[in-house]
Design a protein around this motif. Structure first.
Motif, PDB file in Angstrom:
ATOM      1  N   ARG A   1       0.833  -1.253  -0.215  1.00 37.49           N
ATOM      2  CA  ARG A   1       0.161  -0.064  -0.246  1.00 37.49           C
ATOM      3  C   ARG A   1       0.755   1.489   0.071  1.00 37.49           C
ATOM      4  NH1 ARG A   1      -2.615  -3.528   3.449  1.00 37.49           N
ATOM      5  NH2 ARG A   1      -2.025  -2.030   5.412  1.00 37.49           N
ATOM      6  N   GLY A   2       1.906   1.470   0.578  1.00 38.05           N
ATOM      7  CA  GLY A   2       2.866   2.236   0.357  1.00 38.05           C
ATOM      8  C   GLY A   2       3.940   2.262  -0.914  1.00 38.05           C
ATOM      9  N   GLY A   3       3.552   1.845  -2.007  1.00 33.61           N
ATOM     10  CA  GLY A   3       4.171   1.579  -3.579  1.00 33.61           C
ATOM     11  C   GLY A   3       5.506   0.718  -3.428  1.00 33.61           C
ATOM     12  N   CYS A   4       5.685  -0.277  -2.133  1.00 35.18           N
ATOM     13  CA  CYS A   4       6.896  -1.071  -2.089  1.00 35.18           C
ATOM     14  C   CYS A   4       6.531  -2.361  -2.369  1.00 35.18           C
ATOM     15  CB  CYS A   4       7.471  -1.522  -0.922  1.00 35.18           C
ATOM     16  SG  CYS A   4       9.484  -2.221  -0.391  1.00 35.18           S
ATOM     17  N   ALA A   5       6.949  -3.515  -3.917  1.00 34.57           N
ATOM     18  CA  ALA A   5       6.522  -4.306  -4.232  1.00 34.57           C
ATOM     19  C   ALA A   5       7.283  -5.204  -3.210  1.00 34.57           C
ATOM     20  CB  ALA A   5       6.791  -4.957  -5.236  1.00 34.57           C
ATOM     21  N   ALA A   6       6.047  -6.426  -2.622  1.00 34.61           N
ATOM     22  CA  ALA A   6       6.911  -6.970  -1.294  1.00 34.61           C
ATOM     23  C   ALA A   6       5.034  -8.381  -1.051  1.00 34.61           C
ATOM     24  CB  ALA A   6       6.414  -6.515  -0.080  1.00 34.61           C
ATOM     25  N   ARG A   7       6.070  -9.827  -1.588  1.00 34.61           N
ATOM     26  CA  ARG A   7       5.036 -10.408  -1.168  1.00 34.61           C
ATOM     27  C   ARG A   7       5.787 -11.848   0.691  1.00 34.61           C
ATOM     28  NH1 ARG A   7       5.435 -15.518  -4.027  1.00 34.61           N
ATOM     29  NH2 ARG A   7       7.725 -15.181  -5.888  1.00 34.61           N
ATOM     30  N   VAL A   8       4.770 -12.267   0.887  1.00 38.29           N
ATOM     31  CA  VAL A   8       5.455 -14.044   1.765  1.00 38.29           C
ATOM     32  C   VAL A   8       5.785 -14.643   0.880  1.00 38.29           C
ATOM     33  CG1 VAL A   8       4.652 -14.915   3.649  1.00 38.29           C
ATOM     34  CG2 VAL A   8       4.524 -12.080   3.894  1.00 38.29           C
ATOM     35  N   LEU A   9       6.699 -15.165   1.707  1.00 38.64           N
ATOM     36  CA  LEU A   9       7.439 -16.453   0.641  1.00 38.64           C
ATOM     37  C   LEU A   9       7.875 -17.526   2.077  1.00 38.64           C
ATOM     38  CD1 LEU A   9       7.418 -16.772  -2.301  1.00 38.64           C
ATOM     39  CD2 LEU A   9      10.225 -16.816  -1.281  1.00 38.64           C
ATOM     40  N   PRO A  10       6.719 -18.310   2.545  1.00 40.20           N
ATOM     41  CA  PRO A  10       7.022 -18.980   3.073  1.00 40.20           C
ATOM     42  C   PRO A  10       7.309 -20.332   3.222  1.00 40.20           C
ATOM     43  CG  PRO A  10       4.748 -19.667   2.794  1.00 40.20           C
ATOM     44  CD  PRO A  10       5.236 -18.299   1.953  1.00 40.20           C
ATOM     45  N   VAL A  11       8.625 -20.580   2.591  1.00 47.35           N
ATOM     46  CA  VAL A  11       9.724 -21.942   2.006  1.00 47.35           C
ATOM     47  C   VAL A  11      10.414 -22.374   3.446  1.00 47.35           C
ATOM     48  CG1 VAL A  11       9.580 -20.727  -0.047  1.00 47.35           C
ATOM     49  CG2 VAL A  11      11.298 -20.379   1.623  1.00 47.35           C
ATOM     50  N   LEU A  12      10.308 -21.285   4.434  1.00 45.46           N
ATOM     51  CA  LEU A  12      11.309 -22.660   5.702  1.00 45.46           C
ATOM     52  C   LEU A  12       9.935 -24.110   6.318  1.00 45.46           C
ATOM     53  CD1 LEU A  12      13.451 -19.270   7.077  1.00 45.46           C
ATOM     54  CD2 LEU A  12      14.147 -21.679   5.080  1.00 45.46           C
ATOM     55  N   ARG A  13      10.512 -24.562   7.034  1.00 45.64           N
ATOM     56  CA  ARG A  13       9.468 -25.084   7.678  1.00 45.64           C
ATOM     57  C   ARG A  13      10.710 -25.863   9.098  1.00 45.64           C
ATOM     58  NH1 ARG A  13      10.729 -30.836   5.813  1.00 45.64           N
ATOM     59  NH2 ARG A  13      11.942 -31.624   4.523  1.00 45.64           N
ATOM     60  N   GLN A  14      10.371 -26.514   9.726  1.00 45.17           N
ATOM     61  CA  GLN A  14      11.169 -27.181  10.866  1.00 45.17           C
ATOM     62  C   GLN A  14      11.234 -28.227  10.045  1.00 45.17           C
ATOM     63  OE1 GLN A  14      12.202 -26.305  13.983  1.00 45.17           O
ATOM     64  NE2 GLN A  14      10.650 -24.251  14.426  1.00 45.17           N
ATOM     65  N   GLY A  15      12.989 -28.789  10.276  1.00 45.75           N
ATOM     66  CA  GLY A  15      13.237 -30.086   9.638  1.00 45.75           C
ATOM     67  C   GLY A  15      13.592 -31.181  10.792  1.00 45.75           C
ATOM     68  N   ARG A  16      13.392 -30.626  12.499  1.00 42.48           N
ATOM     69  CA  ARG A  16      13.343 -31.639  13.387  1.00 42.48           C
ATOM     70  C   ARG A  16      13.599 -30.896  14.404  1.00 42.48           C
ATOM     71  NH1 ARG A  16      17.437 -29.742  16.896  1.00 42.48           N
ATOM     72  NH2 ARG A  16      19.486 -29.124  15.980  1.00 42.48           N
ATOM     73  N   PRO A  17      12.560 -31.552  15.465  1.00 42.34           N
ATOM     74  CA  PRO A  17      12.208 -31.112  16.672  1.00 42.34           C
ATOM     75  C   PRO A  17      13.039 -30.372  17.884  1.00 42.34           C
ATOM     76  CG  PRO A  17      10.772 -33.292  17.141  1.00 42.34           C
ATOM     77  CD  PRO A  17      12.113 -33.186  15.591  1.00 42.34           C
ATOM     78  N   VAL A  18      12.845 -29.015  17.982  1.00 39.67           N
ATOM     79  CA  VAL A  18      14.063 -28.169  19.460  1.00 39.67           C
ATOM     80  C   VAL A  18      13.438 -28.503  20.342  1.00 39.67           C
ATOM     81  CG1 VAL A  18      14.474 -27.136  17.458  1.00 39.67           C
ATOM     82  CG2 VAL A  18      12.482 -26.398  18.378  1.00 39.67           C
ATOM     83  N   ALA A  19      14.102 -27.632  21.390  1.00 35.50           N
ATOM     84  CA  ALA A  19      13.626 -27.815  23.345  1.00 35.50           C
ATOM     85  C   ALA A  19      12.456 -26.215  22.780  1.00 35.50           C
ATOM     86  CB  ALA A  19      14.982 -27.998  23.517  1.00 35.50           C
TER      87      ALA A  19
END
Length: 239
Positions: free
Chosen positions: A145-163
């Motif tokens: 809306r402020g004129g800056c081209a941007a989009r969300v790219l959810p390409v990361l995922r949890q590979g293993r459980p963490v504490a």
């Protein structure tokens, strides 16, 4: 599409009286003063952050304290979904700071790709939503809306459980997150469409951001920097 749980929370947010998530002012989901705090926050570069990983410049808008801490926790842990918009406005300010630091060359290289740090599946299930992704979507909309081209790219995922990171010292946090993230199939192709900004709600030691940067770099992503709403001191119990 909203799940039933998210839909009910959205409806409850609209019809049920609430106190300000930041300061507790009655009958105001977010009072004018606390909203101005989020909207008017000036992003600043934070660091150096402790640990062995390589980090790009990290920009944050607020210290993780007082009203800012209360609003972030209300959104993340209590499902106050309407707070995503003002938190997204603050995050957008940090993203703009990353873009300004990189200069006009990056602006001409394609849209800003906001890559949210992923939440563990069990955390998303317990909360009924993914808070960082929701804030990232709000920030991307604000930027467009402020004129800056941007989009969300959810390409990361949890590979293993963490504490649970709470209670771990800096070394423990870095060890806990090392090798914990992975990328979805086809991430490399998507990441080639523009400069990448890793986004999260807050940063403490930088361990999570460093792990995200490692995975994105392995996939060929051009990481311009990282943007967060708030920065916490190590030992505060922040993730």
């Amino acid at each position: 599409m909203l799940g039933v749980r998210e839909w009910w929370r959205e409806l409850a947010d609209l019809v049920l009286p609430a106190d300000c998530a930041g300061c507790g002012l009655p009958r105001a989901a977010l009072c004018a003063r606390c909203e101005a705090l989020l909207h008017g926050a000036g992003a600043r570069r934070v660091g150096p952050l402790a640990g062995p990983g390589v980090l790009p410049p990290v920009y944050a808008c607020l210290p993780y304290a007082d009203e800012a801490r209360a609003v972030l926790l209300a959104h993340k842990e209590r499902g106050a979904l309407r707070l995503a918009a003002p938190l997204g406005a603050a995050l957008a300010g940090a993203v703009r700071a990353v873009a300004r630091a990189r200069g006009p060359a990056d602006a001409a290289a394609g849209p800003l790709l906001l890559v949210p740090v992923p939440s563990a599946r069990r955390a998303v299930a317990a909360r009924g939503h993914d808070p960082v992704r929701r804030i990232a979507l709000a920030a991307a909309g604000r930027l467009r809306r402020g004129g800056c081209a941007a989009r969300v790219l959810p390409v990361l995922r949890q590979g293993r459980p963490v504490a649970d990171q709470a209670g771990l010292d800096a070394r423990g946090r870095w060890g806990n997150l090392a090798g914990a993230l992975d990328a979805v199939a086809g991430a490399g192709r998507l990441l080639g469409e523009g400069p990448v900004v890793v986004v999260d709600d807050l940063v403490t030691t930088g361990a999570t951001l460093a792990e995200a940067v490692r995975v994105l770099g392995r996939c060929g992503g051009r990481v311009a920097g990282a943007a967060v709403v708030a920065v916490a001191e190590a030992g505060t119990g922040a993730a």
